[in-house]
Design an enzyme around this catalytic site. Structure first.
Site, PDB file in Angstrom:
ATOM      1  N   LYS A 175     -13.983   1.207  14.949  1.00  0.00           N
ATOM      2  CA  LYS A 175     -12.658   0.598  15.093  1.00  0.00           C
ATOM      3  C   LYS A 175     -12.229   0.621  16.555  1.00  0.00           C
ATOM      4  O   LYS A 175     -11.593  -0.324  17.040  1.00  0.00           O
ATOM      5  CB  LYS A 175     -11.645   1.348  14.234  1.00  0.00           C
ATOM      6  CG  LYS A 175     -10.313   0.623  14.099  1.00  0.00           C
ATOM      7  CD  LYS A 175      -9.488   1.195  12.958  1.00  0.00           C
ATOM      8  CE  LYS A 175      -8.290   0.294  12.675  1.00  0.00           C
ATOM      9  NZ  LYS A 175      -7.517   0.726  11.487  1.00  0.00           N
ATOM     10  N   ASN A 188       0.847  -1.189   0.000  1.00  0.00           N
ATOM     11  CA  ASN A 188       0.000   0.000   0.000  1.00  0.00           C
ATOM     12  C   ASN A 188       0.883   1.239   0.000  1.00  0.00           C
ATOM     13  O   ASN A 188       2.110   1.147  -0.059  1.00  0.00           O
ATOM     14  CB  ASN A 188      -0.960  -0.014   1.196  1.00  0.00           C
ATOM     15  CG  ASN A 188      -0.238  -0.116   2.519  1.00  0.00           C
ATOM     16  OD1 ASN A 188       0.583   0.725   2.866  1.00  0.00           O
ATOM     17  ND2 ASN A 188      -0.534  -1.181   3.266  1.00  0.00           N
ATOM     18  N   ASP A 247      -4.318  -6.439   4.578  1.00  0.00           N
ATOM     19  CA  ASP A 247      -5.412  -7.262   5.085  1.00  0.00           C
ATOM     20  C   ASP A 247      -5.364  -8.678   4.527  1.00  0.00           C
ATOM     21  O   ASP A 247      -5.849  -9.614   5.162  1.00  0.00           O
ATOM     22  CB  ASP A 247      -6.759  -6.620   4.741  1.00  0.00           C
ATOM     23  CG  ASP A 247      -6.969  -5.304   5.468  1.00  0.00           C
ATOM     24  OD1 ASP A 247      -6.494  -5.178   6.614  1.00  0.00           O
ATOM     25  OD2 ASP A 247      -7.587  -4.392   4.881  1.00  0.00           O
ATOM     26  N   PHE A 271      -4.861   3.368  14.339  1.00  0.00           N
ATOM     27  CA  PHE A 271      -5.030   4.383  13.298  1.00  0.00           C
ATOM     28  C   PHE A 271      -6.140   3.960  12.346  1.00  0.00           C
ATOM     29  O   PHE A 271      -6.355   2.761  12.121  1.00  0.00           O
ATOM     30  CB  PHE A 271      -3.728   4.573  12.507  1.00  0.00           C
ATOM     31  CG  PHE A 271      -2.775   5.552  13.130  1.00  0.00           C
ATOM     32  CD1 PHE A 271      -2.483   6.755  12.504  1.00  0.00           C
ATOM     33  CD2 PHE A 271      -2.175   5.272  14.343  1.00  0.00           C
ATOM     34  CE1 PHE A 271      -1.613   7.666  13.081  1.00  0.00           C
ATOM     35  CE2 PHE A 271      -1.300   6.167  14.923  1.00  0.00           C
ATOM     36  CZ  PHE A 271      -1.019   7.370  14.292  1.00  0.00           C
ATOM     37  N   LYS A 318     -11.342  -3.084  17.942  1.00  0.00           N
ATOM     38  CA  LYS A 318      -9.948  -3.400  18.285  1.00  0.00           C
ATOM     39  C   LYS A 318      -9.671  -3.329  19.782  1.00  0.00           C
ATOM     40  O   LYS A 318      -8.539  -3.586  20.205  1.00  0.00           O
ATOM     41  CB  LYS A 318      -9.000  -2.414  17.567  1.00  0.00           C
ATOM     42  CG  LYS A 318      -9.274  -2.209  16.081  1.00  0.00           C
ATOM     43  CD  LYS A 318      -9.091  -3.476  15.276  1.00  0.00           C
ATOM     44  CE  LYS A 318      -9.261  -3.176  13.780  1.00  0.00           C
ATOM     45  NZ  LYS A 318      -9.199  -4.385  12.949  1.00  0.00           N
TER      46      LYS A 318
END
Length: 396
Positions: free
Chosen positions: A335, A207, A276, A321, A339
């Site tokens: 998130k 990425n 991912d 992040f 998480k």
């Protein structure tokens, strides 16, 4: 107050050298120990006696003045901060290219403390490709800058290139030194950069992460007294000084290194951008082009941040992040829960100045109690803002 802190002030040969006298005066009023290094050209503008009177210390000009000590090493060991003001194009070029031909440039190479420079020069010199490239090189190594500003220049132009005022420079020094110890005794684990998932020996999936945000956080945490471990994917950045850097390539590599090292960390900041998915099986030899399409079967990678959230021990703070393109706060809060993080640093990568690979960012710090939107600022300033908020969360 800066009592107990030693600032080594390097003064180079520019007209703004006279302002360095006020810098010394202001630092002394804050009870800092100031040791001044003058280049030979700087002595043409301000005599050493002036700085000796203001600082109360002998001024150093030559590396061979005192036979009983190695001058640049003794200065480097004493310094809590090396400040160069004014910083001419000459000294910036020397530092960028590793030239050490006088006491100041040699000291700059020897210090392990933070370095802050205040550029000052003609506007055309400042805008030159060479100067800008040298500045970027230094910034990539963790050198901090203050200014320059726009205003009346010695050449008569009204433009950029004017050294920041002594008050501004000293305020920046205070920010760096006063906050230098607020993470002392803490172990901070930071991840940064992309991962690479090999398709064959020459191709990989990745990425656009540059690692700059994670590296800025690691540098800031080290500057503030923490023991820092940086687990970094493949990036084109200099390793931060004073930071244990652990290079990794794939998401599985990142997962293994981070989950083990997080056991001893007080603060974990997951700024990396792990892939991912990875190819179910990487080809052992380069896949040849046949003129036809290719099907690539992918399998999920482990969720690094989620595992860190599951393993989080009492008192540990986890920062994740979220790079988003829409519904910034809503996605960040999802998130946060998914998480088991204590804070999510959310940024809309479609906004100007907040995309990949740049030196600025625009983020919102999302916790369970609030969402604090920050203005566009340098990634180094964002790093300190993240650490400030994390410290609030660490305190009972």
């Amino acid at each position: 107050m800066l009592e107990g802190k030693c600032v080594v002030l390097g003064v180079t040969g520019g007209i703004a050298a006279y302002k360095a006298c006020e810098i010394v005066s202001r630092l002394k009023k804050l009870h800092a120990n100031v040791r001044v290094v003058l280049t030979e050209h700087a002595c043409r503008f301000v005599q050493p006696l002036t700085f000796e009177t203001l600082s109360g210390n002998q001024v150093a000009v030559s590396a061979f003045e005192h036979s009983f000590e190695i001058e640049h090493i003794s200065l480097a060991k004493a310094a809590d901060l090396l400040l160069i003001a004014p910083a001419t194009a000459n000294i910036i070029g020397k530092m960028a290219h590793g030239i050490a031909d006088d006491l100041l440039s040699t000291t700059a190479m020897a210090v392990v403390c933070p370095i802050l420079i205040a550029p000052a020069m003609n506007c055309a010199m400042y805008r030159s490709a060479a100067l800008q490239e040298n500045l970027e090189t230094l910034k990539g190594r963790g050198v901090l800058t203050v200014g320059p500003e726009s205003g009346h220049l010695a050449c008569g132009d009204e433009d950029i290139g004017r050294m920041s005022e002594p008050e501004t420079i000293v305020a920046r020094v205070c920010e760096l030194l006063r906050g230098q110890d607020d993470l002392a005794g803490k172990h901070v684990l930071v991840t940064a950069g992309p991962t690479r998932e090999m398709v064959d020996p020459v191709r990989f999936l990745s990425n656009r992460s540059s690692g700059k945000m994670g590296y800025a956080i690691a540098e800031a945490a080290a500057r503030r007294g923490a023991r820092v471990t940086l687990v970094s994917g493949p990036v084109a950045l200099e390793r931060p000084r004073g930071v244990e850097t652990v290079p990794v390539t794939s998401t599985l590599d990142l997962y293994r290194e981070v989950t083990e090292r997080a056991k001893s960390a007080d603060l974990v900041i997951q700024a990396a951008a792990p892939a991912d998915f990875r190819p179910l099986e990487a080809a052992r030899h380069k896949i040849k082009k046949t003129g036809e399409g290719m099907t690539l079967q992918l399998t999920p990678n482990p969720d690094v941040a989620a595992q860190l959230g599951r393993d989080k021990h009492e008192g540990q703070v986890l920062v994740a992040f979220a790079a988003e393109t829409d519904d910034l706060i809503a996605n960040a809060r999802k998130k946060l829960d998914k998480k088991n993080a204590d804070m999510v640093v959310a940024n809309d990568v479609t906004q100007p100045g907040a995309g990949f690979a740049g030196d600025t960012n625009r983020v919102t710090l999302v916790t369970r109690s609030d969402a604090r939107e920050l203005p566009l600022m340098s990634k180094r300033d964002v790093a300190d803002a993240i650490l400030d908020r994390a410290l609030e969360l660490m305190r009972p």
